[in-house]
Design an enzyme around this catalytic site. Structure first.
Site, short mmCIF file in Angstrom:
data_model
loop_
_atom_site.label_atom_id
_atom_site.label_comp_id
_atom_site.label_asym_id
_atom_site.label_seq_id
_atom_site.Cartn_x
_atom_site.Cartn_y
_atom_site.Cartn_z
N ARG A 197 22.71 3.06 9.69
CA ARG A 197 22.48 2.27 10.86
C ARG A 197 21.01 2.16 11.00
NH1 ARG A 197 26.31 2.38 14.72
NH2 ARG A 197 25.23 1.55 16.29
N GLU A 210 31.97 -6.40 17.61
CA GLU A 210 33.13 -6.24 18.96
C GLU A 210 32.56 -7.49 19.97
OE1 GLU A 210 34.22 -2.46 20.29
OE2 GLU A 210 35.49 -3.47 22.00
N LYS A 258 25.40 -0.45 22.57
CA LYS A 258 25.84 -1.44 23.64
C LYS A 258 26.06 -1.07 24.88
CE LYS A 258 28.18 -3.64 20.35
NZ LYS A 258 29.29 -4.64 20.08
#
Ligand code: ATP
Ligand code: MG
Length: 568
Positions: free
Chosen positions: A260, A33, A270
């Site tokens: 992850r 994104e 983020k």
């Protein structure tokens, strides 16, 4: 076999291929994104997705921007993400896609769901929807709008698109099962009204699809074979499968989740990285202390080191916390092989060689990289006035200090033996101003013909030839293993390390460092790896970043773990 070829995802893929599926090759995708810069966690996903495409015949990896949320996305992020992936060494060729390019197709998919009576326009408020969702132990309640007629749904959805309603007035929901034990399947919202300008579609849309709807269908539109994502999406997989089953004929994309990457002493979300930038805790997304690709790059980390690190950590099904020392170990490993050696003095101490000719200069040969003979050698100037490292001298040395001291002889790397004859101090402050030394001309190159030994070899630079530079030493950005976690749920910003940046100036570097490319790391002998800063350095004021020190804490950790009797 390498670790890379045996992880569980590659096993699944090998089985798929063995079963005769995917004769035309695989298609994976990396779907960022564009709401921030990429970080080292993304690198894991990039290496996995592009790596699998590289390893399998006729296979490709798409770069798809998942840009369905206009609020936080912008073109600066799109460009930085492309730069970073290229820099890491991967290439999407002509396979660059944007979810926003599918807005019309996604809208038509939604219309089809309405016609199949599998979606409806819900006019509950967001709070009401939340409240009626139920809990893990209680089923949800069906929306009173669930039984709207297909005609009414189609009409309302069309008018949502046309901008007739305010934000929050209506949403489109999938009609699945409010009693499902999986909350994701309780009539999830798939479209919402958002009157915001999108970085690519401008004002053309005022309804936007949600991730859970847009993602599987974007995968399907691109004929993705294996959609690899992180574990937090495991719960959403039944929903992923539900959408593609309703709307897509086989073969359908398959979602597989992996752990992850989490690193200690680091934050990776983020949202948090954004906060650090917005609140100026660091100088920007590419601050060399950031775990972003841009930050690591500016710090002098070579892309091979990041790829090697990703290979070392492997791909597993269970979340874990990786020691940042392993990343540093990978960086050292690569730089040790490829970085050329130079000399630089960070905290200078002046040395005058009394018996060396006043105006004399000579060139001495220095090896560029003992690990790589092909790197050759260079000439380093020597003269009467030199700098050595302040900490390489002690006036009153303790027992185990073998470096320079009054009356003691040491070797200057690639040069001569020198002996300290006198310590000159400032008569007011008592501070040492310079050391008066003598050299032995017989020891040129670093060995004494009479076989006498010295216990230390120091790095040095010639004062008249040195370039003066600013050097930035970086330490971990956080002083806690798990910033923000703890008894009292402290804010992660409370764990910022106040000593994460130390600036030294003037430092003196050998003249060969006058013209180097930014971001290319050199080993400053005995000190660490350093590179020219790509942002703040100017020809008249060079700035160098320390990439890593030479001290390998990871090797120590491993050695300790291996030694008998130590706890695992
Ligand atoms: P963050 O949580 O850091 O904001 P994100 O998941 O929102 O990251 P995206 O841009 O959606 O960021 O991520 C793109 C891809 O990278 C996704 O497939 C995601 O699963 C993967 N990814 C993100 N963070 C990590 C990580 N720490 N380790 C491995 N893969 C990751
Ligand atoms: Mg995401």
């Amino acid at each position: 076999m390498t670790e890379q070829s045996t992880d569980f995802i590659r096993k699944i893929i090998a089985e798929d291929i063995a079963s005769g599926a995917f004769k035309d090759g695989l298609i994976t995708r990396f779907p960022p994104e564009p709401n921030g810069y990429l970080h080292i966690g993304h690198a894991k996903s990039i290496c996995l997705n592009f790596g699998i495409a590289e390893e399998n015949e006729n296979s490709v990896c798409n770069l798809r921007f998942d840009d369905t949320n206009p609020d936080k996305e912008n073109p600066e992020y799109v460009e930085s993400i492309k730069d970073d992936i290229r820099w890491l060494g991967f290439d999407w060729g002509d396979r660059l896609f944007f979810a926003s390019d599918y807005f019309e197709q996604l809208y038509q998919f939604a219309v089809r769901l309405i016609k199949m009576e599998k979606a409806f326009v819900c006019s509950l408020s967001p709070e009401e929807i939340n409240e009626s969702r139920g809990t893990l132990t209680e089923p949800g309640r069906e929306s009173p709008y669930r039984s709207r007629s297909t005609e009414e749904n189609l009409d309302l959805f069309k008018r949502m698109r046309a901008g007739e309603f305010e934000e929050g007035a209506h949403v489109l929901r999938a009609k699945i099962d409010m009693a499902s034990p999986n909350l994701c399947l309780r009539d999830p919202v798939i479209y919402r009204i958002r009157k915001a300008r999108h970085h690519r579609t401008g004002d053309r849309w005022c309804i936007y699809p949600l991730y859970d709807f847009a993602h599987p269908l974007s995968d399907a539109l691109e004929n993705i074979s294996h959609s690899l994502c992180t574990l937090e999406f495991a719960n959403n997989r039944p929903l992923y499968d539900w959408f593609v089953k309703q709307l897509i004929d086989p073969p359908r994309p398959r979602q597989i989740e992996f752990a992850r990457l989490n690193l200690n002493y680091t934050v990776m979300s983020k949202r948090k990285l954004n906060q650090l930038v917005a609140e100026n805790h660091i100088s920007g997304w590419d601050d060399p202390r950031m775990p972003t690709i841009a930050g690591l790059r500016r710090r002098g980390v070579p892309p091979e080191a990041i790829r090697e690190f990703c290979e070392r950590i492997g791909v597993a099904k269970k979340d874990s916390l990786v020691d940042v020392a392993l990343l540093e170990h990978s960086i050292r490993d690569i730089l040790n092989q490829k970085a050329e050696r130079r000399m630089g003095v960070l905290r200078p101490m002046k040395v005058v060689i009394d018996n060396y000719p006043e105006e004399g200069t000579e060139m001495l040969e220095a090896i560029n990289n003992p690990e790589n003979p092909a790197a050759g050698s260079r000439q380093v100037p020597f003269s009467k006035v030199l700098y050595i490292e302040r900490e390489d001298f002690m006036e009153d040395p303790p027992k185990k200090f073998f470096r320079l001291a009054p009356g003691r002889e040491v070797r200057l790397r690639y040069a001569y033996f020198i002996k300290c004859q006198e310590v000159v101090k400032n008569e007011h402050t008592g501070e040492i101003e310079e050391l008066r030394c003598t050299y032995d001309p017989e020891t040129r190159g670093g060995n004494a013909p009479d076989g006498r030994k010295v216990k230390a070899t120091l790095h040095w630079v010639s004062a008249t030839h040195a370039i003066s530079a600013e050097v930035r030493l970086y330490d971990r950005l956080f002083n806690r293993e798990n910033p923000g976690a703890g008894e009292n749920k402290e804010d992660f910003r409370q764990h910022l390390n106040p000593g994460s940046l130390e600036t030294l100036s003037p430092c003196f570097l050998e003249p060969a460092l006058a013209e180097v490319a930014p971001e290319k790391s050199y080993q400053f002998e005995r000190l660490g790896y350093f590179c020219l800063d790509s942002r703040d350095s100017t020809p008249s004021h060079p700035v160098f970043n320390r990439t890593v020190t030479l001290r390998d804490t990871w090797a120590k950790i491993k050695k300790k773990a291996k030694s008998p009797g130590s706890p695992a």
